[in-house]
Scaffold this active site. Sequence first.
Site, PDB file in Angstrom:
ATOM      1  N   ASP A 141       0.823  -1.202   0.000  1.00 27.07           N
ATOM      2  CA  ASP A 141       0.000   0.000   0.000  1.00 27.07           C
ATOM      3  C   ASP A 141       0.860   1.255   0.000  1.00 27.07           C
ATOM      4  O   ASP A 141       1.875   1.308   0.664  1.00 27.07           O
ATOM      5  CB  ASP A 141      -0.901  -0.016   1.238  1.00 27.07           C
ATOM      6  CG  ASP A 141      -2.113   0.856   1.055  1.00 27.07           C
ATOM      7  OD1 ASP A 141      -1.925   2.061   0.787  1.00 27.07           O
ATOM      8  OD2 ASP A 141      -3.229   0.340   1.149  1.00 27.07           O
ATOM      9  N   HIS A 184      -0.366   4.409   0.767  1.00 25.06           N
ATOM     10  CA  HIS A 184      -0.911   5.504   1.571  1.00 25.06           C
ATOM     11  C   HIS A 184       0.020   5.839   2.732  1.00 25.06           C
ATOM     12  O   HIS A 184       0.254   5.017   3.608  1.00 25.06           O
ATOM     13  CB  HIS A 184      -2.292   5.144   2.090  1.00 25.06           C
ATOM     14  CG  HIS A 184      -3.304   5.074   0.991  1.00 25.06           C
ATOM     15  ND1 HIS A 184      -3.684   3.896   0.402  1.00 25.06           N
ATOM     16  CD2 HIS A 184      -3.998   6.054   0.369  1.00 25.06           C
ATOM     17  CE1 HIS A 184      -4.573   4.141  -0.541  1.00 25.06           C
ATOM     18  NE2 HIS A 184      -4.776   5.437  -0.590  1.00 25.06           N
TER      19      HIS A 184
END
Lengths: 483, 483, 144, 144
Positions: free
Chosen positions: C15, C17
Site C-alpha cells: 500500500d 498511503h
Amino acid sequence: MELKNRQWTHDQFNAVRQEVLNHWPTGKEVDFAAAVKYHEAIPAKRQFAKRLVKAKKNGETLTQPRAGVALIDEHIKLLNYLLTEGEADLLPTTIDSYTRQNQYKEAQNGIEESLKAGRSLLNGFPAVNHGVAGVRRVVESVNAPLQVRHGTPDARLLAEITLAAGYTSYEGGGISYNIPYAKEVSLEKTILDWQYCDRLVGLYAEHGIEINREPFGPLTGTLVPPSISHSVAVIEGLLAVEQGVKNLTLGYGQCGNLLQDVAAIQALEQLAEEYFSKHSCADCILTTVFHQWMGGFPQDESKAFGVISWGAATAGLAKATKVIVKTPHEALGIPTKEANAQGLKATKQLISMLSDQALPATKELEDEINIIKAEARCILNKVVELGQGDYALGAVRAFAAGVLDVPFAPSKYSLNKILPARDNNGAVRLFDVGNLPFTPDLIAFHHDKINERAKAEGRDPSFQMVIDDIYAISKGRLVGRPR
Amino acid sequence: MELKNRQWTHDQFNAVRQEVLNHWPTGKEVDFAAAVKYHEAIPAKRQFAKRLVKAKKNGETLTQPRAGVALIDEHIKLLNYLLTEGEADLLPTTIDSYTRQNQYKEAQNGIEESLKAGRSLLNGFPAVNHGVAGVRRVVESVNAPLQVRHGTPDARLLAEITLAAGYTSYEGGGISYNIPYAKEVSLEKTILDWQYCDRLVGLYAEHGIEINREPFGPLTGTLVPPSISHSVAVIEGLLAVEQGVKNLTLGYGQCGNLLQDVAAIQALEQLAEEYFSKHSCADCILTTVFHQWMGGFPQDESKAFGVISWGAATAGLAKATKVIVKTPHEALGIPTKEANAQGLKATKQLISMLSDQALPATKELEDEINIIKAEARCILNKVVELGQGDYALGAVRAFAAGVLDVPFAPSKYSLNKILPARDNNGAVRLFDVGNLPFTPDLIAFHHDKINERAKAEGRDPSFQMVIDDIYAISKGRLVGRPR
Amino acid sequence: MEKKVKVVLGVIGADCHAVGNKILDYALTAAGFEVINLGVLVPQQDFVNAAIETDAQAILVASLYGHGEIDCRGLRDRCREAGIDDILLYVGGNLVVGKTDFSGVANKFQDMGFDRVYAPGTLPGKVIADLQEDLTARSKESLM
Amino acid sequence: MEKKVKVVLGVIGADCHAVGNKILDYALTAAGFEVINLGVLVPQQDFVNAAIETDAQAILVASLYGHGEIDCRGLRDRCREAGIDDILLYVGGNLVVGKTDFSGVANKFQDMGFDRVYAPGTLPGKVIADLQEDLTARSKESLM
C-alpha cells in the site's frame, strides 16, 4: 369574537376553551394546572425552545425529520429509530389528515383499522384520539425535544391535548395553515383559531413553561418568492407574540438558488428583529428553520439524495438554526423509517462538513438581502396601513386586495394575481407582480431579471416561462429553458 | 536518454519504442498506421477531446466514474451499465494494480483465476494483457468517450496498446503518477517515460488524431494546497504540450471549503493559460477536472451520498469541465456497479440543478484566486530558474530542494517538509511552508490564517492541528477542533 | 545529553498511503523518540534488519489495505530468529477488510505476537503513551 | 366579437395541490378559452353542475393523489343523466399510485368514458391542441 391583534383576556379564552375541549371526549383529560407541573419536570435536553437557543448560540444547524404513524407503540419505535439511527437532533410528530380536518371519528376508525391490519392505515399520528395519557406515553418514551407538525386550519383541541401531554413545540399559523391547506375557510376564522393556540402557549409562558412556536414557512412550496413568505412569517410572528409567545422559529422553503436562499434566511431573521423591536416584542427569542426542497422530487433515490444534500448544504451555509429533512422516498409517498433515517444522515454529514463555513458576506449577498427586505417592508407596511395599525385585520384585507398573494394557493382567499418565474440564475422572481405594493424600483428589478433570462433564452418573456419552470424539475433542472 | 524538456525526435522515439513494444507479447499487435486509420473512423460523439471542448463551450460539467474489472465481457457490461443506468457522460477504464507495476505475468494469472472464479479477482482491467484486439472489443461495445485511468509510473506499453485500440484519452504524468504512487522510482525516469506517452499522443496529433491527456490532479489526496497541485499540473501540461499534445485536462482534488475549491478551479485555468501563452503553447485546448473528495469516506452510505453530493455541487458551482465521481461504497473498497451508478446519478442531479448558477465573482473569490496564483507563480518561476529555463530538469531539482513538496507523499523524492492544516473556515493552508519559495507576504498570510484558527480554538498553533484535521473526517468534520 | 529511544516505523505490504505514517513519524519525533521511518511498501525482513542495525526498542507496523493478517504473520518469529525476541511489536491501521468486531482482531494479532494492536482511527498520542508505559515497565524489570 | 368556448376545470377528490390547476387555467385563458375553474377539492356533481350552468363544451378533470380511478368512476354516467352526454371529458395528473404502465391506465380511463387521458408531466400546450382538434372535429360533424 371580533378579529383584532390584541391579547385575548382570560375570560375570552376560557369561554372558547369550554367549547374546544368538548369537541372530542379526550378534551376532558386536559388539566392545565397538572400540565404545567408535568412540563416543569421535563429535563432541559427534551425542551425544544432550550435546544434551539443553544443551537443558535453555538452556530449549530439542527436536523429534524417528518414522521408519524397511527399507533402509539409504533410511533414511539419510529421516533426512537430516527433518533438513534438517523441521528436526528429534534423529533416531530406528524398528524394524520383526518385530525387535520377535525374528523376525529374517521381518525378513530383509522386507529381501529390499523390495529386490525397490524400496520398504519393513517398518514400520521392521531394525537387528539390518543388523548393526553396516550400522547404522554410518546413524550416519556423518546429522549429528544418533540414538536407537533400538521397542517390543521383549526388546531385548537390538538394544541390543548399535545401541549398538556408535554410537547414543547407546535407548528402552524392562521395564514400559513389556511392559504396552502384549505379552499374555503376564511382567514378571519383561522387567524382567530390560531390566536387561541398562541394564547394557550402564552398561558404556559405565564406559568414559566417555555413552548416553541413555528409558523409554516414554505406555504405552497412552489416558486414562492422569499419576500412573500417572509411577510407572512413576520405577521404570524407578531400575532403570536401579542398572545404571549416567547420563543419563535420562523421558516423558509428552499428555492434552489444558493445566493437567494442564504440571503433569504439572513433577511428573515433581520426583518423579524426589525419588526419585533418596532412593535416592542423584543423579549421573544427568534430562530430560523430552512425547509429542504418542497417541490417535486426525482423518483430515483440517488437523485433524491442529491436534492436532499443540496438542501442540507444550503441550510448549513445559511446557518439556519434547524433544517427540515426530506427522504429519498419523497416522490413515492410516505417513506419507510429507513429512508427517513437516510435523509437525516446525508443531511447530518453535510451540516457537519460545512459547520466551519458560511457563504461569505459579500456585496452580492448583501444586495440580495436588501432586495428581500425592501420587498417585505413594502408588503408589511401596506398590511399595517390596511389594518389601520392592526396586523390581524390588515392581513385579511391585504389578502383580499392582493397586497399579500401566495402563488398556486388552493384557497379562494388568495387573489392569485402574482406570477413567479425563475431568473437566469434560478432565483425566484416575479414575472407579474400582481397587486403587490412594490416600489417602481422593485418592479423594475423583477422586470429586468425576467428580461435578462428571456434574452438569454432568445424568447420574449411569457407565461410559458412559468410553465417551463414548473416542469423543469422533472428534468432535474431549476430553470425551464426552451427546448 | 538525457532529461530535457524538448520534443523527442522520431529517431529517439522509435529507438525506445522497439524496446517498449517488446515488454509483453501483445506489444507486437501495435500497428501505428492501422491505429490512425482506426481512430479516423471513430465518430465525434465517442471522441473524448471533442466532447470536452463541446462541454467547455456550453458551460457543462460532465460526469465520469472510475471502473474496471478483469475480463472483457464483464468490463463491457459494467461500462454500459454506468452509461445507461448511471447516465455517465464520459467513461473510464481503470487499470489493475499488477499492470500498474508492469507485472503482466501476475495480471495474466489474475485473468485466468477470474475466468475460473467467474468473478473479477483483479481490481481493474489488465489492458496490456488483453492486447489491441481485446481492448478494441471494449471500444466497439461502448458508445461513449473512453479514457484510461490508472496510476502507472511506467505507462508506455499501456499507452501504446490502449491508444492503438481506440481509446481517446489517457490519464497520468511523470510527477503525478510517481510522487503519490511510488516509493523509490526516480523522477528522471518517470518524466522520461511520460515524455514517451506524451510524444505518442503528439504523433497521433501529427496524423490528425486528437487524443486528450490528463495529468492526475489530486496527488496524495490529503490536504494538498491548491498551489502545489496546480504547479505540478502546469509543469506536466507544459511537458505534454512540448511533446505535441493538443488537448489537455488539468485536475484538482476537492479540499472541502467551497470558496477555496471554486477559486482553485478558476485559478488552475488562469494559471495554465498564463504559462502556456508565455511558453507559446497557445494552440493546446485546456479543460478542467474536479475530483470529488479524495480523503477518507464515511462507511454509512447515506453519509457518503452527502459527501459525494457536496463534491458534485462544488464542481457545478466551479464550472469544472468534468467531475470524477465517488461511490457510496467508497469506504468499503471496490464498489458494485449499482453503487457506482448511484454516485453518478446523485452527481448528475446536482450538476443539472446547479447548471444555471455559479459562485458569484466576488472580491472574496477574487482574493482567494489571487493567493493561489501568486503562490503557484513563486513555485513555477523558481522551478524554471532551477532548471535554467527547463521545466523537466527544474521539476527534478525543485523536488530535491523542497521547492516542490507534496504533503504525505510516499516517494522518497518528495522532501516532505511542508505541513498543511485547515484554517478556521476549513480551507487548506500551510502550518509549515517548508522550503516553498513563497514571498514574505504569502508566508505571513498562511501564518495569520493558522493563528486565526488557533485563537478561535484557544490553543497555540501546533502539529496537533494537522493530526486533528487528518482525523476530523472520521467524525464527519473538515476542521479538527480540540476536544 | 540523554540518548534517545529508537523506534522503527513503516507501512507493511503493497500500500502506498503514507498519511498515517508521516503523522506518526512527526508525533513520535516531537515526543522525543528517534524514528527510523522505512516509509511505505516495507517487507517484514526490512523491519527486522532496521531494528537490529539501529538497536531499536520497538517496531511499529502499519497496515492499511486489509491484508494485515497475511502480511504480519511470522514477524515475531523473524525477530526471534534474529535474536531480538524481546523487542516491542505494535500494529495498527485497517487490519482487516470491512467492518468486523475489533476485539476478535486484537486477539488474533496478540496471538501472532504483537504487544499492542490498534483499531482504525487511533490517535498518535495513545501510541506514544503506550510506548512510554511499556518502556518504563521494561526498564523496571531490567533493574530488578 | 366571437363567443369564447367554455371549459370547466377542477381538481377532483381530497387534494389541495393547486399548481397544475393554476397553470392550466392561465394557459387555457391565454389560448382564448373561457375557463370555469372550480379549483381543488371538487366533487363529481360540481363538475356536471358547472358544465350545465355555463353551457361548457368540455370538462377537464385533474387528479393528483393517486385515487383517480375511484374519484372519476361514474362521471360519464352523471353527465348522461344530466343530459350532457356529448360533453368532452379529459383527465390527467397522477392517476394511480406509484409507477405503472401508462397505456393500461389510459385504456382504463377511456373505458370509463374519458375522451383524453394524460400521463404525468403533460404540458398544457398538448391539452390545448387536443381540445382545439376535438372541438373542430365536432363542429364539422354538426355541419354535416
